[in-house]
Design an enzyme around this catalytic site. Sequence first.
Site, PDB file in Angstrom:
ATOM      1  N   SER A   7       0.831  -1.206   0.000  1.00 37.81           N
ATOM      2  CA  SER A   7       0.000   0.000   0.000  1.00 37.81           C
ATOM      3  C   SER A   7       0.867   1.258   0.000  1.00 37.81           C
ATOM      4  CB  SER A   7      -0.956  -0.052   1.199  1.00 37.81           C
ATOM      5  OG  SER A   7      -1.980   0.904   1.084  1.00 37.81           O
ATOM      6  N   ASP A  38      -9.610  -5.619  -3.806  1.00 39.21           N
ATOM      7  CA  ASP A  38      -9.069  -4.615  -2.889  1.00 39.21           C
ATOM      8  C   ASP A  38     -10.129  -3.560  -2.603  1.00 39.21           C
ATOM      9  OD1 ASP A  38      -7.592  -2.551  -1.637  1.00 39.21           O
ATOM     10  OD2 ASP A  38      -5.774  -3.124  -2.717  1.00 39.21           O
ATOM     11  N   HIS A  81      -7.074  -6.239   0.351  1.00 34.71           N
ATOM     12  CA  HIS A  81      -5.972  -5.289   0.352  1.00 34.71           C
ATOM     13  C   HIS A  81      -4.723  -5.811   1.055  1.00 34.71           C
ATOM     14  CE1 HIS A  81      -3.966  -1.481   0.049  1.00 34.71           C
ATOM     15  NE2 HIS A  81      -3.819  -1.401   1.363  1.00 34.71           N
TER      16      HIS A  81
END
Length: 258
Positions: free
Chosen positions: A93, A193, A223
């Site tokens: 991320s 996600d 995610h």
Amino acid sequence: MPLLPGAEPYRHEGGEVGVLLCHGFTGSPQSLRPWAAYLAERGHTVSLPLLPGHGTRWEDMQLTGWQDWYAEVDRALRDLRDRCERVVVAGLSMGGTLALRLAAKHGEDVAGVMVVNPANKVHGVSASALPVLRHVVRTTRGITGDIAQGGVEVGYDRVPLHAANSLRTFYRMVDGELPQVTQPLLVLRSAHDHVVPAADTARILSRVSSTDVTEIVLEQSCHVATLDHDANRIFEESLGFMDRLATGAGREGTTAGG
């Protein structure tokens, strides 16, 4: 302030190939610890730092910004470069975005980049209002725990808007630096996600200058894929990517895999 259980940084002294792992926004090293342990068990030197303001309570994060988070991974990279012959940077991320900036800024000191669900933009209808909204509202609901198979991601259940505004600035800055990324790149993107849309990966791939690019779609994960159904695939693909860099075998173009 005591750390949340599992939020401790991780370090392993191994061989001449070093790996720097960067965790995500409001998260902690816990989300990447299985990946770090996998690579350490296979002989690599591994550094997984705790970003400033993370791993304790969200109020501590309110006092930090992107400069603090980037400075920590920059320091960790320089430390690895002093100890290792070759260093690969990786992240989840926002951690993926940190890794991309390290690649852009450090050039040949970074041998390759591995990112999982990298972020390129703060999304949501209120994103553009963050510079003002952060002075009125302190937090919004958290973004941790997007894991298909259940389980826990150690992080904050609130997002401090001061830090979110700094994150927005960081993403916009890194977007402008992406053409400086020339290293071999492994991108692993989750099909489901709920935090970072697929458009972010597409934007990153359209902006980098890397010619050796592999994109893999993780069909069973959300995610936090490093703690999800496809975790072992991530670990194995990353090891294969690093082994290929070590042998000097090249690859041109983009490969999508299911």
